[in-house]
Design a protein around this motif. Structure first.
Motif, mmCIF file in Angstrom:
data_model
loop_
_atom_site.group_PDB
_atom_site.id
_atom_site.type_symbol
_atom_site.label_atom_id
_atom_site.label_comp_id
_atom_site.label_asym_id
_atom_site.label_seq_id
_atom_site.Cartn_x
_atom_site.Cartn_y
_atom_site.Cartn_z
ATOM 1 N N LEU A 45 18.410 -48.545 47.468
ATOM 2 C CA LEU A 45 18.741 -49.773 46.595
ATOM 3 C C LEU A 45 18.512 -50.890 47.215
ATOM 4 O O LEU A 45 18.140 -51.135 48.255
ATOM 5 C CB LEU A 45 20.390 -49.543 46.367
ATOM 6 C CG LEU A 45 20.816 -48.485 45.734
ATOM 7 C CD1 LEU A 45 22.410 -48.337 45.744
ATOM 8 C CD2 LEU A 45 20.589 -48.678 44.201
ATOM 9 N N THR A 87 29.021 -49.389 45.771
ATOM 10 C CA THR A 87 29.283 -48.649 44.628
ATOM 11 C C THR A 87 28.678 -49.725 43.487
ATOM 12 O O THR A 87 27.985 -48.901 42.513
ATOM 13 C CB THR A 87 30.838 -48.557 44.360
ATOM 14 O OG1 THR A 87 31.256 -47.684 45.625
ATOM 15 C CG2 THR A 87 31.160 -47.788 43.113
ATOM 16 N N VAL A 90 24.905 -49.104 43.004
ATOM 17 C CA VAL A 90 24.763 -47.719 42.274
ATOM 18 C C VAL A 90 24.805 -47.450 41.021
ATOM 19 O O VAL A 90 24.152 -47.034 39.876
ATOM 20 C CB VAL A 90 25.566 -46.408 43.122
ATOM 21 C CG1 VAL A 90 25.427 -45.158 42.676
ATOM 22 C CG2 VAL A 90 25.173 -46.358 44.616
ATOM 23 N N LEU A 108 24.936 -39.089 43.867
ATOM 24 C CA LEU A 108 23.901 -39.880 44.925
ATOM 25 C C LEU A 108 24.529 -40.175 46.052
ATOM 26 O O LEU A 108 25.682 -40.572 46.254
ATOM 27 C CB LEU A 108 23.519 -41.045 43.939
ATOM 28 C CG LEU A 108 22.844 -41.068 42.513
ATOM 29 C CD1 LEU A 108 22.790 -42.531 41.746
ATOM 30 C CD2 LEU A 108 21.503 -40.319 42.758
ATOM 31 N N TYR A 110 23.700 -42.784 49.642
ATOM 32 C CA TYR A 110 22.960 -44.003 50.230
ATOM 33 C C TYR A 110 23.103 -44.392 51.471
ATOM 34 O O TYR A 110 24.363 -43.857 52.065
ATOM 35 C CB TYR A 110 22.897 -45.101 49.384
ATOM 36 C CG TYR A 110 24.498 -45.639 49.119
ATOM 37 C CD1 TYR A 110 25.164 -46.422 50.236
ATOM 38 C CD2 TYR A 110 25.274 -45.285 48.063
ATOM 39 C CE1 TYR A 110 26.300 -47.176 50.004
ATOM 40 C CE2 TYR A 110 26.674 -45.700 48.117
ATOM 41 C CZ TYR A 110 27.169 -46.646 49.003
ATOM 42 O OH TYR A 110 28.520 -46.746 48.994
ATOM 43 N N GLU A 134 28.286 -41.378 45.576
ATOM 44 C CA GLU A 134 29.021 -41.357 44.372
ATOM 45 C C GLU A 134 28.565 -40.487 43.411
ATOM 46 O O GLU A 134 27.478 -39.978 43.550
ATOM 47 C CB GLU A 134 28.262 -43.026 43.697
ATOM 48 C CG GLU A 134 28.528 -44.152 44.286
ATOM 49 C CD GLU A 134 29.681 -44.674 44.893
ATOM 50 O OE1 GLU A 134 30.838 -44.315 44.252
ATOM 51 O OE2 GLU A 134 29.811 -45.467 45.883
#
Length: 424
Positions: A45, A87, A90, A108, A110, A134
């Motif tokens: 991200l 969060t 995402v 997912l 991260y 998440e």
RNA sequence: GUGGGUGUAGCUCAGUUGGCAGAGCACUGGGUUGUGAUCCCAGGUGUCGCGGGUUCAAGUCCCGUCACUCACCCCA
């Protein structure tokens, strides 16, 4: 214009830890591995986002948004913010790319740096490292339990024992407003300082986890969310606990627990370590019902956690858990003279191509110094090559653990070293 | 944002009522131009955090400032 070097030299920005060696990645990767095992896909991200994403997603009334964000205008006049948590990003990505249009839940995970402008302290940094997951799109208590089990398994895999999992339920939209009113009425009667009163006005729930004894005392009879759950939220909470029991994850209920971010509903949890001083939370998270819709997506529920890699590493040190002390290399080359070095450079290269971690003594050091470097490298074997060996067509393979040494043929030396490593 | 503690070698620290800047560890070399983790010898580094002040003289006393650190707060 040339900027001056500051007195005393350059230093890293305030509150930014730096990690050298294998420990940090070992801790981070161990935590991530448990998420992979449960089928969470990696998502990479942006480290900065539109400021409005966090203001809207995390909640304007939270301290994280109101006073801890690294926000600035870029050269195009856009307000951007270094991500304070994972969060919101995402969820934004899931909505933007329609990841929620396929099979649900979207799972997912991260990892990476997050930023909060806070006063640094033991275990509290301005650049902090998190591993997070998440699971979006399915409101199933078994999924809450899975997320909790993944985090717990990560800490277990690190060898941590002195922590506990605290859970509670923050209820859902059907009963939280009434509860909030009741709590506000209760708090209004208490003897509180101005700052706390203000907090009670903005977010009354936040007052519940005040640590000061004089405040705690007054909160003994405070109404608790856990006693005001809707039937469905209560059933959800009971099911989560049942699943945790089935998964063998132990927990304690803490109905006073509050999260710092506004989006949490129903299941909420925190992993607390008892050896870290005042920054004791090593991980936390929960379910969020309204966030997807709040950020412009479908009205889907999600659940996730963020684990503090910095704090997990500190906890490992406190518990003297098995941190990775892996040696840098397996084989270390010791050349005596230029001709030997020419030949050894090639052999070390061949070892690396064969997948063996190898290094050699650079800089024309004497034999003694080169052997010392071999010792320090942590290598299992030293490869010693001098004039005599070159003439004989041999190279000395020395076992640094027991001191034994044998001559092997120069031709095919890399393969012979490979075999020796496999045998050892 | 608020309060306490600490800043001396790469690291851990000592430095007396103000009087030449030190130790251990680590590092490099040598003892042993062919053997490391033991031993012996040698070697080097300092804006004493930074800036000002007092003094014949400041690492030491005073003021300011910065950094680190712990706690409050907040949170992973």
């Amino acid at each position: 214009m040339t900027a001056a070097v500051p007195p005393g030299g350059f230093s890293a920005p305030k509150g930014v830890p730096e990690y050298v060696g294998p420990e940090f990645t070992s801790v981070r990767d161990t935590l991530v591995r448990e998420a992979d095992r449960a089928g969470y896909a990696h998502i990479e991200l942006p480290v900065f986002e539109d400021t409005a994403l966090y203001a809207r997603g995390v909640g304007e009334s939270t301290d994280v948004v109101s006073k801890e964000m690294y926000s600035f205008d870029d050269r195009g006049g856009r307000s951007v913010t270094l991500r304070p948590e994972g969060t919101a990003g995402v969820v934004r990505s899931v909505i933007e790319h329609g990841l929620d249009r396929g099979g649900l839940p979207v799972k997912l995970r991260y990892t990476g740096p997050f930023f909060r402008y806070e006063r640094p302290q033991a275990g509290r940094f301005r650049q902090l490292q998190q591993v997070g997951v998440e699971a979006i799109g399915v409101d199933d208590p078994a999924l809450d339990a899975e997320v909790l089990a993944v985090a717990d398994a990560g800490f277990r895999a690190l060898g941590l024992r002195r922590y506990r999992l605290e859970i509670t339920s923050l209820g859902d939209a059907t009963t939280r407003p009434q509860y909030r009113q009741e709590l506000t009425r209760f708090l209004e009667k208490l003897d509180l300082d101005e700052a706390t009163r203000e907090r009670a006005r903005i977010n009354p729930l936040r007052v519940l986890d005040d640590k000061r004894p004089e405040v705690r005392e007054q909160l003994t009879d405070a109404p608790l969310m856990i006693d005001h759950l809707s039937d469905s939220a209560a059933a959800h909470h009971a099911a989560v606990k049942r699943h945790l029991d089935d998964l063998g994850v132990s927990y304690v209920e803490n109905p006073w627990m509050v999260r710092g971010l506004d989006y949490y509903t129903k299941t909420t949890f925190e992993f607390v370590h008892d050896g870290l001083g005042s920054q004791s939370g090593i991980g936390g998270g929960g379910r969020y019902d309204g966030l997807m819709a709040e950020l412009g997506g479908q009205d889907l529920s999600g659940v996730g956690f963020g684990l503090g890699v910095d704090r997990a590493l500190l906890a490992c040190r406190v518990e003297e858990a098995g941190l990775d002390t892996a040696s840098r290399v397996e084989v270390f080359g010791v050349p005596l003279g230029d001709a030997a070095k020419d030949r050894l450079v090639g052999i070390i290269g061949a070892l690396r191509r064969a997948g063996i971690r190898a290094d050699l003594a650079y800089g024309g050091r004497g034999l003694k110094g080169a052997m010392k470097a071999a010792d320090r490298s942590g290598a299992r074997f030293a490869l010693v090559l001098g004039e005599r060996d070159l003439e004989a067509g041999e190279i000395q393979l020395k076992d640094l653990a027991d001191g034994s040494q044998q001559a092997i043929a120069l031709d095919g030396a890399a393969a012979a070293v490979d075999r020796a490593l496999e045998d050892s």
